[in-house]
Design an enzyme around this catalytic site. Sequence first.
Site, PDB file in Angstrom:
ATOM      1  N   THR A 105       0.865  -1.193   0.000  1.00  0.00           N
ATOM      2  CA  THR A 105       0.000   0.000   0.000  1.00  0.00           C
ATOM      3  C   THR A 105       0.897   1.237   0.000  1.00  0.00           C
ATOM      4  O   THR A 105       2.035   1.144   0.436  1.00  0.00           O
ATOM      5  CB  THR A 105      -0.827  -0.031   1.308  1.00  0.00           C
ATOM      6  OG1 THR A 105      -1.833  -0.996   1.148  1.00  0.00           O
ATOM      7  CG2 THR A 105      -1.418   1.297   1.693  1.00  0.00           C
ATOM      8  N   ASP A 126      -8.196  -0.650   6.461  1.00  0.00           N
ATOM      9  CA  ASP A 126      -7.962   0.533   7.299  1.00  0.00           C
ATOM     10  C   ASP A 126      -7.631   1.785   6.484  1.00  0.00           C
ATOM     11  O   ASP A 126      -7.811   2.906   6.972  1.00  0.00           O
ATOM     12  CB  ASP A 126      -6.790   0.270   8.254  1.00  0.00           C
ATOM     13  CG  ASP A 126      -5.504  -0.026   7.488  1.00  0.00           C
ATOM     14  OD1 ASP A 126      -5.546  -0.845   6.540  1.00  0.00           O
ATOM     15  OD2 ASP A 126      -4.457   0.571   7.806  1.00  0.00           O
ATOM     16  N   GLY A 138      -4.984  -4.670   7.661  1.00  0.00           N
ATOM     17  CA  GLY A 138      -5.927  -3.594   7.975  1.00  0.00           C
ATOM     18  C   GLY A 138      -6.866  -3.819   9.134  1.00  0.00           C
ATOM     19  O   GLY A 138      -7.161  -2.888   9.888  1.00  0.00           O
TER      20      GLY A 138
HETATM   21  N1  ASP Z   1      -3.685  -1.919   5.090  1.00  0.00           N
HETATM   22  C1  ASP Z   1      -4.116  -2.372   3.809  1.00  0.00           C
HETATM   23  C2  ASP Z   1      -5.424  -3.099   3.957  1.00  0.00           C
HETATM   24  O1  ASP Z   1      -5.586  -3.828   4.898  1.00  0.00           O
HETATM   25  C3  ASP Z   1      -3.133  -3.280   3.155  1.00  0.00           C
HETATM   26  C4  ASP Z   1      -1.735  -2.759   3.095  1.00  0.00           C
HETATM   27  O2  ASP Z   1      -1.342  -1.917   3.878  1.00  0.00           O
HETATM   28  O3  ASP Z   1      -0.996  -3.194   2.215  1.00  0.00           O
HETATM   29  O4  ASP Z   1      -6.251  -2.980   3.087  1.00  0.00           O
END
Ligand code: ASP
Length: 331
Positions: free
Chosen positions: A198, A229, A252
């Site tokens: 992300t 998240d 998340g």
């Molecule tokens: N936090 C993101 C999610 O859970 C994934 C990530 O940080 O790569 O959608």
Amino acid sequence: MKTIAAALLFFTAMTTQAKPVAIVIHAGAGRIDRDSFTPEHERLYHATLEQSLRAGHAILKGGGSALDAVEAATVIMEDAPVFNAGKGAVFTAEGKNELDASIMDGRALQAGAVGGVTTVKNPIRAARAVMEKSPHVLFTNRGAEKFAADNGLEMVDPKYFFTERRWKQIQTWLKQQEAKAKPRAAAEPDRHADYFSTVGCVALDAKGNIAASTSTGGMTGKRFGRIGDSPIIGAGTYADNRTAGISCTGHGEYFIRHAVAHDISARIAYKKESLAKAARDVVQTVLKQAGGSGGIIGLDAQGNVVMEFNTNAMTRGSIGPDGILKTAIFK
Ligand code: ASP
């Protein structure tokens, strides 16, 4: 006359000096298997981080706002197919790309976010439009897409987000679920697929304003409609001029349950902790004990940068008040 002019010059120099600008970015935290991480990948990651940092920093140096800087830096990472945001987003269990993003302005706690969009080229721009052009904070799915289109943002066919690498990843994930004899409906999204990747950014401008942004395709194999998240203000993103700006990456669900971004800000506000201590305690103690893997980047009003993660890697970079550009991937 001369003395007045000299005093004025001194005063201007002092006030300009007292206002540092800084920017910090991440492109995901997780477990990276060094053997499967090619030198070409590594080069691309560093190059994209650098391009993103320079774009944001140039805005800050030119007197632009933290908000413009985080948007510009994030758009570059969304457009880069190497990261899990915008083009290059991971696939859901149904083989779709569903994107989430949020942005926050630390001046007056304004925020905007979109969840589950499939046709908005740059979800971070849509998040900003929600913040600036609607009385709301979060739009999802079709509503978010209609809002983005109505506000003149660039829309794309969902196929635009397809990349071979992510497609292979979801195929592997599907095979693994079959091997575990788990139907898609019961399967957990992949916690470790090629790590998270992300993207996010926090910037501090010359007026002392802090902004933060996060954008993602979510987790490989997530179920339809799952929102992580990243677009949740207080979980994946938070910015408050009085404390700090935070952008998160990781599993998340844990970041939502522990309101990670806001918890760090609250520790600074109520316990008078430094950003570094608050970030360390939340990431290394609270999250770790709960089983949540990932990391955060943060920046406070003095230009202190933190990049804290409990995984073996977090793709990250910064240009601090000293103007030095740094990028890194592993611990
Ligand atoms: N936090 C993101 C999610 O859970 C994934 C990530 O940080 O790569 O959608």
